[in-house]
Motif scaffolding. Sequence first.
Motif, PDB file in Angstrom:
ATOM      1  N   LEU A 164      72.438  37.768  21.672  1.00  0.00           N
ATOM      2  CA  LEU A 164      72.955  36.410  21.445  1.00  0.00           C
ATOM      3  C   LEU A 164      74.460  36.335  21.679  1.00  0.00           C
ATOM      4  O   LEU A 164      74.960  35.386  22.298  1.00  0.00           O
ATOM      5  CB  LEU A 164      72.631  35.939  20.020  1.00  0.00           C
ATOM      6  N   GLN A 165      75.189  37.324  21.198  1.00  0.00           N
ATOM      7  CA  GLN A 165      76.634  37.307  21.369  1.00  0.00           C
ATOM      8  C   GLN A 165      77.019  37.491  22.833  1.00  0.00           C
ATOM      9  O   GLN A 165      77.983  36.881  23.312  1.00  0.00           O
ATOM     10  CB  GLN A 165      77.267  38.383  20.495  1.00  0.00           C
ATOM     11  N   ASN A 166      76.269  38.321  23.551  1.00  0.00           N
ATOM     12  CA  ASN A 166      76.532  38.485  24.987  1.00  0.00           C
ATOM     13  C   ASN A 166      76.269  37.192  25.745  1.00  0.00           C
ATOM     14  O   ASN A 166      77.003  36.839  26.675  1.00  0.00           O
ATOM     15  CB  ASN A 166      75.679  39.607  25.563  1.00  0.00           C
ATOM     16  N   LEU A 167      75.223  36.466  25.353  1.00  0.00           N
ATOM     17  CA  LEU A 167      74.920  35.189  26.004  1.00  0.00           C
ATOM     18  C   LEU A 167      76.070  34.197  25.806  1.00  0.00           C
ATOM     19  O   LEU A 167      76.507  33.544  26.760  1.00  0.00           O
ATOM     20  CB  LEU A 167      73.618  34.604  25.448  1.00  0.00           C
ATOM     21  N   VAL A 168      76.556  34.087  24.576  1.00  0.00           N
ATOM     22  CA  VAL A 168      77.662  33.171  24.301  1.00  0.00           C
ATOM     23  C   VAL A 168      78.910  33.584  25.077  1.00  0.00           C
ATOM     24  O   VAL A 168      79.637  32.744  25.626  1.00  0.00           O
ATOM     25  CB  VAL A 168      77.958  33.100  22.788  1.00  0.00           C
ATOM     26  N   ASN A 169      79.163  34.889  25.152  1.00  0.00           N
ATOM     27  CA  ASN A 169      80.312  35.375  25.931  1.00  0.00           C
ATOM     28  C   ASN A 169      80.170  35.018  27.407  1.00  0.00           C
ATOM     29  O   ASN A 169      81.149  34.666  28.072  1.00  0.00           O
ATOM     30  CB  ASN A 169      80.456  36.887  25.767  1.00  0.00           C
ATOM     31  N   LEU A 170      78.961  35.106  27.931  1.00  0.00           N
ATOM     32  CA  LEU A 170      78.724  34.736  29.326  1.00  0.00           C
ATOM     33  C   LEU A 170      78.925  33.235  29.528  1.00  0.00           C
ATOM     34  O   LEU A 170      79.558  32.798  30.494  1.00  0.00           O
ATOM     35  CB  LEU A 170      77.309  35.143  29.742  1.00  0.00           C
ATOM     36  N   TRP A 229      74.482  33.870  13.291  1.00  0.00           N
ATOM     37  CA  TRP A 229      74.042  33.866  14.682  1.00  0.00           C
ATOM     38  C   TRP A 229      72.589  33.425  14.793  1.00  0.00           C
ATOM     39  O   TRP A 229      72.223  32.641  15.680  1.00  0.00           O
ATOM     40  CB  TRP A 229      74.224  35.251  15.298  1.00  0.00           C
ATOM     41  N   CYS A 230      71.767  33.935  13.892  1.00  0.00           N
ATOM     42  CA  CYS A 230      70.335  33.600  13.932  1.00  0.00           C
ATOM     43  C   CYS A 230      70.123  32.103  13.725  1.00  0.00           C
ATOM     44  O   CYS A 230      69.414  31.454  14.498  1.00  0.00           O
ATOM     45  CB  CYS A 230      69.590  34.409  12.865  1.00  0.00           C
ATOM     46  N   PHE A 231      70.750  31.548  12.683  1.00  0.00           N
ATOM     47  CA  PHE A 231      70.565  30.127  12.382  1.00  0.00           C
ATOM     48  C   PHE A 231      71.146  29.267  13.493  1.00  0.00           C
ATOM     49  O   PHE A 231      70.507  28.295  13.926  1.00  0.00           O
ATOM     50  CB  PHE A 231      71.231  29.778  11.046  1.00  0.00           C
TER      51      PHE A 231
END
Length: 302
Positions: A164-170, A229-231
Amino acid sequence: MESYLSLLDDETADLALGVPTFDSKEQTMFDMHAYLIFKLGDIIAIQKFLGIKGVNAIVPCRSCNIIGVRGNGKTYYVPLQPPLDLPIVINHVTYDAANLPLRTHKEFEDVLAQITAAPTKAKKEKIAKAHGIRCYPALRRVGCLDYAHSLPWEWFHLFLENVLQNLVNLWTGQFKGLDSGDEDYEITPHIWEQVGEETAAAVQHIPSAFVRVLGNIASDRSQFTAESWCFWFIYLAPILLQGRFKKAKYYNHMCQLVDLMKIMLRLQVTTAEIVIIKNGLCEWVHRYEQCVIYTMLDLLIK
């Protein structure tokens, strides 16, 4: 790692041999045996526990033998279909996400035996890099752990602390200084600022029983916990990011993962749902590579 686990290693050995225990019902003594059959941990902890090299090895995955590719750096990436124009590619094998070449316990033992028998340090390192295995795993005295299957990937770290964090960074152009190349998955800064403000504002109307910490995701993610992040991803992102991507395929791709994560979080999962999860994740990874991975690898080698 082994020094920290030495006491536990002694205890597991004692439990395997049998520990005199009193049976209060039968009023008799018996030898109680117990065995450690699986272990959980984050990616780095399991990497150290298993004695594998991780992303610095040609075969970086702990679960399968997929061959990694890399650009000018030291990190190996594992696309299912490696780009044909990378300068450093061991081979151009195309992999099926549903049928990967999985590691086995015997393979671990065979490689470790080769490393032990190698006459020089250089040869030991060559074998270790080729197979991604550098030394014997911890807690091996009893022999009840299957190195290939007893250490499953943990959902918490795999998704909430990684994917999830990698997706947001992308999406925000913050992934290793790369842009989106030929794709258009990046969200423009002023729109992302709006998403952050709407995220912070939403907390005012959400009971704390659902989520405790949820700040402005655009300006400060330091207080975002795994729960946050989950929510945010499952319940807020489908609303906040609707119409915010330049192309609908990126939004649909995100929602596909949201739907799969909702199934995975159920208290009970049926056999049919497990099949849905497996097939869905395979499809999601394939679409991810079409949207992101080839562009990312192309930019990493330049």
